[in-house]
Scaffold this motif. Sequence first.
Motif, PDB file in Angstrom:
ATOM      1  N   SER A  45      29.435  45.720  48.225  1.00 46.18           N
ATOM      2  CA  SER A  45      30.128  45.645  47.050  1.00 46.18           C
ATOM      3  C   SER A  45      29.812  46.860  46.122  1.00 46.18           C
ATOM      4  CB  SER A  45      29.871  44.251  46.245  1.00 46.18           C
ATOM      5  OG  SER A  45      30.530  43.521  46.936  1.00 46.18           O
ATOM      6  N   GLN A  85      35.485  41.622  45.014  1.00 47.99           N
ATOM      7  CA  GLN A  85      35.155  40.389  45.447  1.00 47.99           C
ATOM      8  C   GLN A  85      35.278  39.172  44.601  1.00 47.99           C
ATOM      9  OE1 GLN A  85      31.006  40.742  46.795  1.00 47.99           O
ATOM     10  NE2 GLN A  85      30.891  38.527  47.223  1.00 47.99           N
ATOM     11  N   ASP A 161      37.203  43.834  49.287  1.00 42.74           N
ATOM     12  CA  ASP A 161      36.139  43.210  49.444  1.00 42.74           C
ATOM     13  C   ASP A 161      36.200  41.570  49.382  1.00 42.74           C
ATOM     14  OD1 ASP A 161      33.288  42.757  49.035  1.00 42.74           O
ATOM     15  OD2 ASP A 161      33.125  43.867  47.164  1.00 42.74           O
ATOM     16  N   GLU A 162      36.154  41.303  50.749  1.00 42.80           N
ATOM     17  CA  GLU A 162      36.121  39.862  51.062  1.00 42.80           C
ATOM     18  C   GLU A 162      37.466  39.157  50.483  1.00 42.80           C
ATOM     19  OE1 GLU A 162      32.406  37.496  50.649  1.00 42.80           O
ATOM     20  OE2 GLU A 162      31.272  39.329  50.940  1.00 42.80           O
TER      21      GLU A 162
HETATM   22 MG    MG Z   1      30.011  41.927  48.085  1.00 43.91          MG
END
Ligand code: MG
Lengths: 308, 257
Positions: A45, A85, A161-162
């Motif tokens: 991240s 995220q 991000d995820e």
């Molecule tokens: Mg992360």
Amino acid sequence: MIPALSLRNLTKVYKNGVTALHGIDLEVAPGDFFALLGPNGAGKSTTIGIVSSLVNKTSGTVRVFGHDIDTGLAAAKACIGLVPQEFNFNIFEPVVEVVVNQAGYYGIPRRLAFERAERYLTQLGLWERRHDQARMLSGGMKRRLMIARALVHEPRLLILDEPTAGVDIEIRHSMWSFLSQINAAGTTIILTTHYLEEAERLCRNIAIIDHGRIIENTGMRQLLNRMNSHTLVLDLVNPLDAVPELPGFIASRVDDHILEVEVSRDVNINMLFTALSARGIEVGSLRNKTNRLEELFIRLVGNKEDAA
Amino acid sequence: MNGREQYVAFKAILVKEVLRFARIWIQTLLPPMVTTALYFVIFGRLIGSQVGDVNGFRYMEYIVPGLILMAVITNSYANVVSSFYSSKFQHNIEEMLVAPVPNYLILLGFIGGGLARGLAVGVAVTGVALFFTPIPLHNLWVACSVLVLTSVLFSLAGFINGVYAKSFDDISLIPTFVLTPLTYLGGVFYSVAMLPTFWQSVSLANPILYMVDAFRYGLLGVSDVSLATAYAAVVGFVAGLFGFALHLLNRGYGVRA
Ligand SMILES: [Mg+2]
Ligand SMILES: Nc1ncnc2c1ncn2[C@@H]1O[C@H](COP(=O)(O)OP(=O)(O)OP(=O)(O)O)[C@@H](O)[C@H]1O
């Protein structure tokens, strides 16, 4: 060919003294579907934050389609769509406004912004919920809202991000096909995820980052080919009270009905069954212990841990 | 971004800011009207009738400009400080930070929101005041320009407070301990000429005094301090605070790790 993303000797030391990135180099080709993997706290991240200018870098260079973020920040930003995220929209804003406002910040006129909001919210199954305040969406819907928002200015590089954290299996599968389509249409995608099956299925190239260093950067196929053994789990029909002797294989007993066998890459599985039959062991079913990438990942990151 | 895109981006921020306070009008537009009505009932009607004239105006009339300006100051400030802080708290400020919209437009968008709320409240409070007393208009241009400049100034101040704020306490600290006292001591309810000489000179260090006085001049045509000084002070503060706020935003203070 100008890379979609190029990082040179990128470092980040946070104000509290934590060094999150120790000089990483990374290149992502245009059109790629790229996995950025690593354990919690590895620096994924942070890297994404620097690229999308939410985090100040300490040193190094970042180029997005050739635009250096130190000298051509606005041009670099215009190329990127970010799905962060953590949820980062105003939860009191109606869903459609979240997307339309974001378009506005990229200078996209309101009428066009509405058209695109309708297109992407529909594709992501949220158009029916457009007048609801964002806080009324479920967790998985909020993730999809952030994807729609990231696409509204039709970025050349989409960074996720995820995106599938907390998303149910069905929606996850539809997200995968959606992302594959976007990628096939020409958008470069960088994805972080802890579901390695997802990375294996979607991505062509991969980098593994650990403790702020890139420990692996290669093609997905090359990486998987490097696996020289994998573990099979056998469910047995009849109970077994000792580990059987299976020449050429390393077997271990999990309980009296389950046997784990490590099979090296150059060995034919038929030989395993011949050996099992010779001992009168009947196998009810068979599966891989973990997904291949997962097994590799654990070894790569685990080795590093032992060395440190 | 080209000029047209910049205009679109600015408008998007401004519209979002205006919708934000309009959507919660019960918290943002109604309270100042209620408070002002109370001030008029208590200070204007009940106490004011005992006070007699100030500078040739009935007390009720004399306090109108100050009350309007006080509402404008409080609301411009409150709008920007709470909008900026909550967008930092919810991280939706990141929506602007990842986009190519230049920082000065982000700042102008937030200031525009504070100005819109300040003016909306100003108009609403004036409407309330008209129930109690007629309001003269001595010089429209002075009244309007002072109103706008004051609103912009306190929107900027609210922005800076929002940038530094690290908790919800921090966004009420300055309004309670700095803004409110300065406003009350800024000649809203009295003429500084009524103070002893020592306190008169102390009062002259209070910037809000100049704005209240200039605005009162715009409506009533009477003032304690010079109009030129008032404009110079306000414009100077606006320029200084704008430069400072932009500097904070460029550095990413409080928003970029
Ligand atoms: Mg992360
Ligand atoms: N704002 C911050 N201030 C200080 N340290 C931070 C900050 N953000 C992250 N870190 C630290 O930097 C390191 C890398 O964090 P980062 O969030 O980049 O990891 P990640 O790879 O994204 O992990 P995850 O998979 O858990 O999301 C960690 O040690 C983390 O604690």
